[in-house]
Design an enzyme around this catalytic site. Structure first.
Site, PDB file in Angstrom:
ATOM      1  N   LYS A 106       0.867  -1.180   0.000  1.00 15.91           N
ATOM      2  CA  LYS A 106       0.000   0.000   0.000  1.00 15.91           C
ATOM      3  C   LYS A 106       0.898   1.222   0.000  1.00 15.91           C
ATOM      4  O   LYS A 106       2.053   1.156   0.436  1.00 15.91           O
ATOM      5  CB  LYS A 106      -0.878   0.029   1.257  1.00 15.91           C
ATOM      6  CG  LYS A 106      -2.090   0.907   1.119  1.00 15.91           C
ATOM      7  CD  LYS A 106      -3.221   0.163   0.437  1.00 15.91           C
ATOM      8  CE  LYS A 106      -4.476   0.979   0.333  1.00 15.91           C
ATOM      9  NZ  LYS A 106      -5.620   0.157  -0.097  1.00 15.91           N
TER      10      LYS A 106
HETATM   11  P1  NAD Z   1     -12.924   7.859  -2.866  1.00 15.81           P
HETATM   12  O1  NAD Z   1     -11.881   8.880  -2.681  1.00 15.81           O
HETATM   13  O2  NAD Z   1     -13.444   7.596  -4.226  1.00 15.81           O
HETATM   14  O3  NAD Z   1     -14.187   8.196  -1.932  1.00 15.81           O
HETATM   15  C1  NAD Z   1     -14.071   8.437  -0.561  1.00 15.81           C
HETATM   16  C2  NAD Z   1     -15.433   8.866  -0.041  1.00 15.81           C
HETATM   17  O4  NAD Z   1     -15.338   9.073   1.372  1.00 15.81           O
HETATM   18  C3  NAD Z   1     -15.929  10.188  -0.633  1.00 15.81           C
HETATM   19  O5  NAD Z   1     -17.330  10.129  -0.863  1.00 15.81           O
HETATM   20  C4  NAD Z   1     -15.626  11.194   0.476  1.00 15.81           C
HETATM   21  O6  NAD Z   1     -16.473  12.319   0.440  1.00 15.81           O
HETATM   22  C5  NAD Z   1     -15.905  10.327   1.685  1.00 15.81           C
HETATM   23  N1  NAD Z   1     -15.326  10.890   2.900  1.00 15.81           N
HETATM   24  C6  NAD Z   1     -14.081  11.407   3.077  1.00 15.81           C
HETATM   25  N2  NAD Z   1     -13.952  11.898   4.320  1.00 15.81           N
HETATM   26  C7  NAD Z   1     -15.134  11.668   4.937  1.00 15.81           C
HETATM   27  C8  NAD Z   1     -15.635  11.947   6.240  1.00 15.81           C
HETATM   28  N3  NAD Z   1     -14.882  12.558   7.151  1.00 15.81           N
HETATM   29  N4  NAD Z   1     -16.912  11.552   6.538  1.00 15.81           N
HETATM   30  C9  NAD Z   1     -17.695  10.930   5.616  1.00 15.81           C
HETATM   31  N5  NAD Z   1     -17.272  10.659   4.366  1.00 15.81           N
HETATM   32  C10 NAD Z   1     -16.010  11.014   4.035  1.00 15.81           C
HETATM   33  O7  NAD Z   1     -12.348   6.525  -2.200  1.00 15.81           O
HETATM   34  P2  NAD Z   1     -12.785   5.026  -2.475  1.00 15.81           P
HETATM   35  O8  NAD Z   1     -11.872   4.473  -3.513  1.00 15.81           O
HETATM   36  O9  NAD Z   1     -14.252   4.960  -2.651  1.00 15.81           O
HETATM   37  O10 NAD Z   1     -12.365   4.324  -1.089  1.00 15.81           O
HETATM   38  C11 NAD Z   1     -13.245   4.296   0.027  1.00 15.81           C
HETATM   39  C12 NAD Z   1     -12.782   3.181   0.981  1.00 15.81           C
HETATM   40  O11 NAD Z   1     -12.790   1.939   0.293  1.00 15.81           O
HETATM   41  C13 NAD Z   1     -11.361   3.343   1.520  1.00 15.81           C
HETATM   42  O12 NAD Z   1     -11.314   2.833   2.833  1.00 15.81           O
HETATM   43  C14 NAD Z   1     -10.542   2.469   0.593  1.00 15.81           C
HETATM   44  O13 NAD Z   1      -9.340   2.037   1.179  1.00 15.81           O
HETATM   45  C15 NAD Z   1     -11.507   1.327   0.391  1.00 15.81           C
HETATM   46  N6  NAD Z   1     -11.251   0.524  -0.805  1.00 15.81           N
HETATM   47  C16 NAD Z   1     -11.232   1.086  -2.046  1.00 15.81           C
HETATM   48  C17 NAD Z   1     -11.028   0.271  -3.159  1.00 15.81           C
HETATM   49  C18 NAD Z   1     -11.070   0.814  -4.563  1.00 15.81           C
HETATM   50  O14 NAD Z   1     -11.047   0.020  -5.515  1.00 15.81           O
HETATM   51  N7  NAD Z   1     -11.171   2.110  -4.779  1.00 15.81           N
HETATM   52  C19 NAD Z   1     -10.816  -1.101  -3.002  1.00 15.81           C
HETATM   53  C20 NAD Z   1     -10.854  -1.643  -1.720  1.00 15.81           C
HETATM   54  C21 NAD Z   1     -11.079  -0.820  -0.627  1.00 15.81           C
END
Ligand code: NAD
Length: 413
Positions: A106
């Site tokens: 990561k």
């Molecule tokens: P992203 O940046 O696309 O979206 C993040 C979301 O979280 C946004 O809607 C943002 O507004 C919201 N957010 C940020 N701070 C916040 C707060 N204080 N309160 C409420 N909402 C808040 O990110 P993502 O890719 O959707 O990732 C989200 C989670 O999923 C993370 O934990 C990431 O590690 C995990 N994840 C992502 C993937 C992937 O393929 N993108 C895969 C596995 C796990």
């Protein structure tokens, strides 16, 4: 969102619980808990106003026993070694659990990307890549999108890496289709969360049609999760993001919210009752899906969670104490390493297509994803029942055994 906990310690506590269940010896524990390599680089960029800013970038390569290391890149003010180390370790268990031939890594940059212009973000990404790309490679370490990074960021990394090493689309996944991205990758994590949610709901005799669901986060993962669960007939009654939280007891028009959030880059301004973002996690609903950042359910609010099931779309949304409290209350917690593994699974399909220089169609990607997610879910559920343990401990124990076995065969133990 909380950064007060030591996240790597938190992850290792989960590891130890599963290691105890399978009577893992001390040598193996030590080897599997120690990261393979940790890199920090300075990332200096000239800002639009002419001054120089120096950011810090990280990559933790946790384990490579089962294949090239794999994991996302996060651009966020709270990124530090502790967080990256914890997330890298989760990737090792996730790839092993879902059965893709990768290890875990990561990375990220400590920054507030919303305060950077498009050009500054591109410079930041390129300088980071040029300084760390010695550790990346198609058979070595393959980054992917995570919080605040997307297909465009992956395209810059691929381009910068290719300047130094020759045309290498397979060095990152989650790329735009034009650069060798896979059909279905953008939606894959949310699609996987939706598949797992439906399996878990069926096991708990919760009818997904009409089930009330609250989702924290409406970025890549949250928005696609909402879309697929809405299509399956669920009522998404609450949605939150970094701008606030909205409630609609009849269920939101998710396709309309999806479109709105793509245009406005947040849910702000969409019709719905504004609620306190903290209360979203405590709503009276069937299923709660944290899909934003880690550490949002802690000992301080776990007692007040009313959902019957929590699906961890985000990584590490629960602290270990919250996990214990909720397990005691018989709330079903589907762990991150299972629930959100759809992203890395389709990243694997993307990498396979890049290596073979042969593109799959979206139907094949989605069918294979369904196979991988269903197989992983069924295996975890069976172990959970056999061992009378939590779904998380079952999932970790399966993954740890697979990595330990590979280490043994390779001769590291
Ligand atoms: P992203 O940046 O696309 O979206 C993040 C979301 O979280 C946004 O809607 C943002 O507004 C919201 N957010 C940020 N701070 C916040 C707060 N204080 N309160 C409420 N909402 C808040 O990110 P993502 O890719 O959707 O990732 C989200 C989670 O999923 C993370 O934990 C990431 O590690 C995990 N994840 C992502 C993937 C992937 O393929 N993108 C895969 C596995 C796990």
């Amino acid at each position: 969102m909380s950064k007060k906990i030591n996240e790597y310690e938190n992850t290792n506590r989960l590891f130890d619980k599963a290691a105890d269940l399978i009577n893992l010896d001390e040598d193996t524990r030590l080897l599997l808990k120690t990261p393979f390599r940790e890199i920090q680089v300075e990332v200096p960029i000239r800002r639009e106003d002419g001054h120089l800013d120096v950011f810090l970038g990280y990559r933790v390569q946790h384990n490579a026993a089962r294949g090239p290391m794999k994991g996302g890149l996060r651009f966020h003010p709270e990124v530090d070694f502790d967080e990256v180390r914890s997330l890298a370790s989760l990737m090792t268990w996730k790839t092993a659990l879902v059965g893709v031939p990768f290890g875990g890594a990561k990375g990220g940059i400590t920054c507030q990307p919303h305060e950077l212009t498009h050009e500054e973000l591109e410079r930041l990404t390129r300088v980071f890549t040029s300084r760390i790309s010695f550790a990346f490679g198609i058979q070595l370490d393959i980054p992917a999108p995570d919080v605040n990074t997307n297909a465009q960021v992956m395209a810059w990394i691929m381009d910068e890496y290719s300047y130094q090493h020759g045309y290498t689309p397979g060095v990152v996944t989650g790329k735009p289709l034009e650069l060798g991205g896979s059909p279905g990758r953008e939606a894959a994590t949310g699609r996987g969360v939706s598949i797992i949610t439906q399996s878990a709901a069926a096991d708990r005799k919760v009818d997904i049609k009409g089930a009330k669901i609250a989702i924290q986060g409406f970025g890549n993962v949250g928005s696609y999760t909402a879309l697929f669960l809405h299509e399956a007939g669920a009522k998404i009654v609450a949605i939150g993001d970094h701008t606030g939280a909205l409630f609609n007891g009849d269920g939101f028009d998710i396709p309309a919210l999806f479109e709105h959030s793509r245009k406005e880059r947040s849910i702000a301004g969409f019709e719905g009752e504004q609620i306190n973002p903290e209360s979203l996690l405590l709503l009276d609903c069937d299923i709660l899906i944290p899909a934003a950042l880690g550490g949002v359910i802690t000992k301080d609010n776990a007692e007040d969670v009313q959902a019957k099931m929590i699906i961890e779309a985000a990584n590490s949304p629960l602290t270990t104490t919250a996990d214990e409290i909720l397990n005691e209350r018989d709330v079903l917690i589907v762990p991150d390493i299972l629930a959100n593994a759809g992203g890395v699974t389709v990243s694997y399909f993307e990498w396979v297509q890049n290596v073979q220089v042969f593109t799959w169609d979206e139907e094949k990607v989605n069918n294979e994803l369904l196979n991988y997610m269903t197989r992983a879910y069924d295996t975890v559920r069976d172990v959970m029942k056999e061992q009378t343990t939590s779904m998380r401990t079952a999932a970790f124990s399966i993954a740890i055994q697979r990595v330990a076995e590979t280490e043994r065969i390779r001769g590291d133990l």
